[in-house]
Design a protein around this motif. Structure first.
Motif, PDB file in Angstrom:
ATOM      1  N   ASP A  50      38.005  36.248  44.157  1.00 23.25           N
ATOM      2  CA  ASP A  50      38.912  36.671  45.219  1.00 23.25           C
ATOM      3  C   ASP A  50      40.213  37.158  44.591  1.00 23.25           C
ATOM      4  N   THR A  51      40.455  38.436  44.729  1.00 22.42           N
ATOM      5  CA  THR A  51      41.700  38.994  44.205  1.00 22.42           C
ATOM      6  C   THR A  51      42.646  39.232  45.377  1.00 22.42           C
ATOM      7  N   PRO A  52      43.897  38.930  45.213  1.00 19.56           N
ATOM      8  CA  PRO A  52      44.846  39.142  46.308  1.00 19.56           C
ATOM      9  C   PRO A  52      45.086  40.638  46.522  1.00 19.56           C
ATOM     10  N   ALA A  53      45.408  40.992  47.756  1.00 20.17           N
ATOM     11  CA  ALA A  53      45.689  42.382  48.099  1.00 20.17           C
ATOM     12  C   ALA A  53      47.011  42.794  47.458  1.00 20.17           C
ATOM     13  N   PRO A  54      47.117  44.048  47.040  1.00 21.00           N
ATOM     14  CA  PRO A  54      48.382  44.479  46.429  1.00 21.00           C
ATOM     15  C   PRO A  54      49.503  44.473  47.474  1.00 21.00           C
TER      16      PRO A  54
END
Length: 73
Positions: A50-54
């Protein structure tokens, strides 16, 4: 009319056939369970990272609202 010897012989043959069928079915229902043979290796899905949204660049925005606005026609 058939003789009694042939009737009893037919009954013995029928009884032997029935007994053989019962034994064959009884021996075929073993309680020993075998592992199923797997033809292909198990494929597992890769783990989801899970990568955070920019972050949204708000320096050039006039308003801070990012929601779409419904227009009434």
């Amino acid at each position: 009319m058939t003789s009694k010897k042939t009737i009893s012989a037919y009954r013995m043959i029928l009884g032997a056939f029935f007994l053989t069928a019962v034994i064959a079915v009884g021996c075929n229902e073993g309680t020993e369970k075998k592992e199923p043979v797997i033809d292909s290796p198990k494929v597992t899905a890769p783990p989801v990272i899970d990568t955070p949204a920019p972050p949204i660049d708000t320096s050039k925005m006039k308003e801070a609202s990012t929601r779409p606005v419904k227009t009434t026609d």
